[in-house]
Design an enzyme around this catalytic site. Structure first.
Site, PDB file in Angstrom:
ATOM      1  N   HIS A 210       0.820  -1.214   0.000  1.00 17.77           N
ATOM      2  CA  HIS A 210       0.000   0.000   0.000  1.00 17.77           C
ATOM      3  C   HIS A 210       0.856   1.267   0.000  1.00 17.77           C
ATOM      4  CE1 HIS A 210       0.281   0.165   4.558  1.00 17.77           C
ATOM      5  NE2 HIS A 210       0.324   1.454   4.277  1.00 17.77           N
ATOM      6  N   ASP A 256      -0.146  -7.619   1.979  1.00 18.85           N
ATOM      7  CA  ASP A 256       0.360  -6.243   1.882  1.00 18.85           C
ATOM      8  C   ASP A 256       1.892  -6.236   1.932  1.00 18.85           C
ATOM      9  OD1 ASP A 256       0.448  -3.484   1.765  1.00 18.85           O
ATOM     10  OD2 ASP A 256      -0.153  -3.176   3.854  1.00 18.85           O
ATOM     11  N   SER A 366       4.178   2.763   7.966  1.00 24.35           N
ATOM     12  CA  SER A 366       3.891   1.697   7.007  1.00 24.35           C
ATOM     13  C   SER A 366       5.145   1.249   6.284  1.00 24.35           C
ATOM     14  CB  SER A 366       2.884   2.183   5.968  1.00 24.35           C
ATOM     15  OG  SER A 366       1.595   2.196   6.492  1.00 24.35           O
TER      16      SER A 366
END
Length: 697
Positions: A210, A256, A366
């Site tokens: 992502h 992910d 992230s």
């Protein structure tokens, strides 16, 4: 779901349509089965420089002009304007309002001007024409004035800087005091981090999908061994190619994980990646973990936020691993759900938490590593992915489980893989569409290739150009989808290399078609055009006993679509109805809703209990694709759980109806929500379902 990044909501770049966040939750963020926002380190501390030499920052690099603003003994943050001039000025502060006219009583003073109504260049010139020797422009809304231009034609000669609204309003009370401003003559190279990553060696970087799944990723660079973002921008390296995992789901954040191939090899320390046995051992022992990143340091409850207080120095935080069973039960309980399966935790994820909250990753972290220390060695077990809120009690942080992707990771780095395999655009039975897949050989030798397929016969593969592929080369494979019936289909592609010791990893391509809805066409014969009607999705629209056209029964995370093509300009009028679960806290982010989409653009939606209401929309193109889509979110049904239409009519702008033409090409969707699940609106129309989980990006 919160994807852990610097932005409050990670944006999916769409070629046509961004519907509202239909995956929002009742509290704005944490409904089961929804994506989230990105994350940072909360409740941690500064890392020690040198402890994590393989830590990597995904950065954008730009140039910046240094500025200073000092009033008395106070140093105030400021920014330069592009196309400004360098220089210094020290003088009294004088207020010039909005600066729309030549400033008065500013001779040999520094003008304080509010942003708004007039161009920055006009404000600066009006200051200089009034005799001012410098200008401070403050924002007219909360926050810094961090970007702005004086324009290519700016002819002023005085230094101009921008400051925040808060600082500007404070300076209004200090008019008459002495200020010093400075704008440097040269630019500095600066960097801004959007996500973390870790270095695997040989020019390969590991991060979250992502973080790199949008067009904006083309501007990203990689800075290996980064610690202090305030320096070292010149060390950033370009990315040659981005490899998203083929099963990555941008809605649920399953799989992910991504690999980045750099344009050059970097001689730097590398991280050790955990295998399946190590990961399970650490997990069962509730091992102490360390997560690192440059994410926000302000925690918040689900539905609140976003975070703030982003550091320049790398930070770390300690939490403990938990089994997926415990994680799913914990989240489900916090969500108010009885079934842990609704928590959205898959076998490709791993969780970490502290019982009382207060420590976690958050937006901006992230892609960074989740680590376990064994002796003197750091072992990476996860990749920061998502969470509900940041450091909230009862809401563990969720990471991609690296050991679940070992075959793909090794095949991508040292073998042969397929890129770009994705869901086909939703098309009508009898139509045809083609997509190009890229076969890449990252092994050290040329290979003969055999591609075999299984599954549907509606998708045909042409791999003639890829019978042989050189080392570190690529070739194109085409897949053509010609649906024969309205059903979800899939074609699995297996790669076999001539040297069977070379690792390979295949992919799947998926399609779904619409069928002609003759009963709907009969019901809407009053439309006054030769338009045909088509329906599909997880269930068809149909005519009910009252003569209305309504969506068929669908389950959570599914949709029902009805469309027609009108080859005229004019006004389309209809009555629409919906009986669905509403989001009373945030009506603009509905749970279940009926959407109106024209030529790929969202026009309107209704959600909740809405009786038949008339709606008109102007169709301005020669060919107009009109779609009504009823979609459900990941959980909960309410009321009748359907949408309906009646009294559809069309008034043409011209008395002559143009001959029928082919409908416009459908919008190309992203990957399906899961490898075997429903396509949903997000797959059909690039719907960014980013409200429940927050991406830690």
């Amino acid at each position: 779901m919160i994807k852990f990044s610097n932005v409050a909501i990670a944006v999916i770049t769409a070629t046509s349509l961004s519907l509202p966040a239909v995956s929002a939750t009742k509290d704005g963020s944490n409904k089961v089965g929804k994506p989230i926002i990105s994350s940072k380190i909360v409740g941690g501390e500064e890392a020690t420089q040198g402890d994590y030499p393989w830590m990597t920052a995904l950065v954008t690099v730009s140039t910046e002009v240094d500025t200073t603003l000092t009033v008395g003994t106070d140093i105030i943050g400021s920014n330069a304007f592009s196309n400004g001039v360098s220089g210094d000025a020290t003088a009294e502060i004088a207020s010039c309002g909005l600066g729309g006219e030549v400033c008065t009583e500013v001779q040999d003073k520094i003008c304080l001007i509010e942003r708004g109504e007039f161009n920055f260049s006009t404000k600066a010139q009006n200051c200089e024409e009034g005799g001012g020797i410098g200008a401070i422009i403050y924002n007219n809304e909360s926050g810094p004035l961090s970007s702005g231009t004086l324009g290519d034609d700016f002819a002023g000669t005085i230094p101009v800087i921008g400051i925040s609204q808060e600082d500007g309003q404070a300076l209004l009370d200090r008019v008459g005091e002495i200020a010093s401003i400075s704008v440097a003559a040269t630019e500095n190279l600066v960097q801004d981090s959007s996500c973390g990553a870790s270095y695997l060696g040989n020019g390969w970087v590991l991060t979250a999908s992502h973080c790199v799944d949008s067009e904006a990723s083309a501007s990203l660079k990689v800075n290996i061994g980064e610690y202090d973002l305030r320096d070292g921008a010149e060390n950033a390296v370009d990315i040659e190619r981005i490899y998203l995992h083929p099963d990555y789901n941008d809605s649920t954040l399953d799989s992910d994980i991504a690999l980045l191939k750099l344009t050059q090899n970097v001689e730097a320390a590398t991280v050790t990646v955990a295998n399946k046995t190590q990961t399970e051992s650490f997990e069962n022992a509730a091992s102490l973990t360390t997560a690192i990143g440059w994410g926000g340091r302000t925690g918040y409850e689900p539905g609140e936020g976003p975070t703030s207080d982003f550091p320049s120095i790398l930070h770390q935080v300690n939490t403990n691993l938990m089994t997926n069973e415990v994680c799913a039960q914990t989240l489900a309980t916090s969500y108010g759900e009885e079934d842990p399966a609704l928590a959205g935790i898959t076998e490709r994820m791993i969780c970490a938490d502290v019982p009382d909250g207060g420590k976690a990753t958050c937006q901006g972290d992230s892609g960074g590593p989740l680590l376990v220390q064994e002796g003197n060695e750091w072992i990476q077990v996860g990749i920061t992915s998502w969470g509900s809120g940041c450091a909230a009690k009862g809401y563990p942080s969720v990471y991609a489980r690296i050991s679940a992707f070992e075959d793909w990771r090794l095949a991508t780095m040292t073998g042969i893989t397929l890129l770009n395999a994705k869901t086909f655009p939703t098309i009508r039975v009898g139509q045809s569409t083609t997509q190009t897949l890229t076969l890449i050989n990252n092994s050290n030798s040329a290979q003969t290739i055999d591609l075999t397929t299984s599954g549907t016969t509606d998708i045909v593969l042409n791999s003639a150009a890829c019978q042989t592929i050189e080392a570190n080369a690529s070739c194109d494979v085409t897949a053509t989808y010609t649906p024969t019936q309205a059903e979800e289909v899939s074609l699995d592609i297996t790669i076999t290399a001539g040297d069977t010791s070379v690792k390979t990893y295949g992919a799947s391509v998926n399609g779904r078609a619409l069928i002609e809805a003759t009963d709907v066409q009969t019901a809407f014969a009053s439309l006054g055009t030769t338009a045909s009607w088509y329906t599909g999705g997880n269930n068809a629209w149909m005519v009910n006993t009252e003569g209305h056209v309504e969506s068929g029964d669908i389950n959570d995370s599914q949709y029902a679509l009805l469309e027609t093509t009108i080859t005229e300009t004019g006004t389309l009028t209809f009555e629409w109805f919906v009986s669905s679960e509403a989001n009373e806290d945030d009506p603009e982010a509905p749970y279940d809703a009926l959407y109106l989409v024209v030529n790929g653009q969202l026009i309107d939606f209704i959600s909740g209990e809405v009786p038949f209401t008339e709606k008109s929309v102007d169709l301005t193109e020669e060919t107009n694709l009109v779609q009504w889509i009823y979609e459900k979110d990941g959980s909960t049904s309410a009321f009748e759980d359907k949408g309906a239409l009646r009294n559809v009519s069309f008034a043409s702008d011209t008395p002559v109806t143009p001959p029928p033409v082919e409908p416009p090409p459908p919008v190309e969707p992203p990957q399906p929500r899961s490898s075997g699940g429903s396509f949903g609106i997000s797959a059909l129309l690039l719907l960014p379902l980013l409200w429940m989980r927050r991406r830690f990006k």
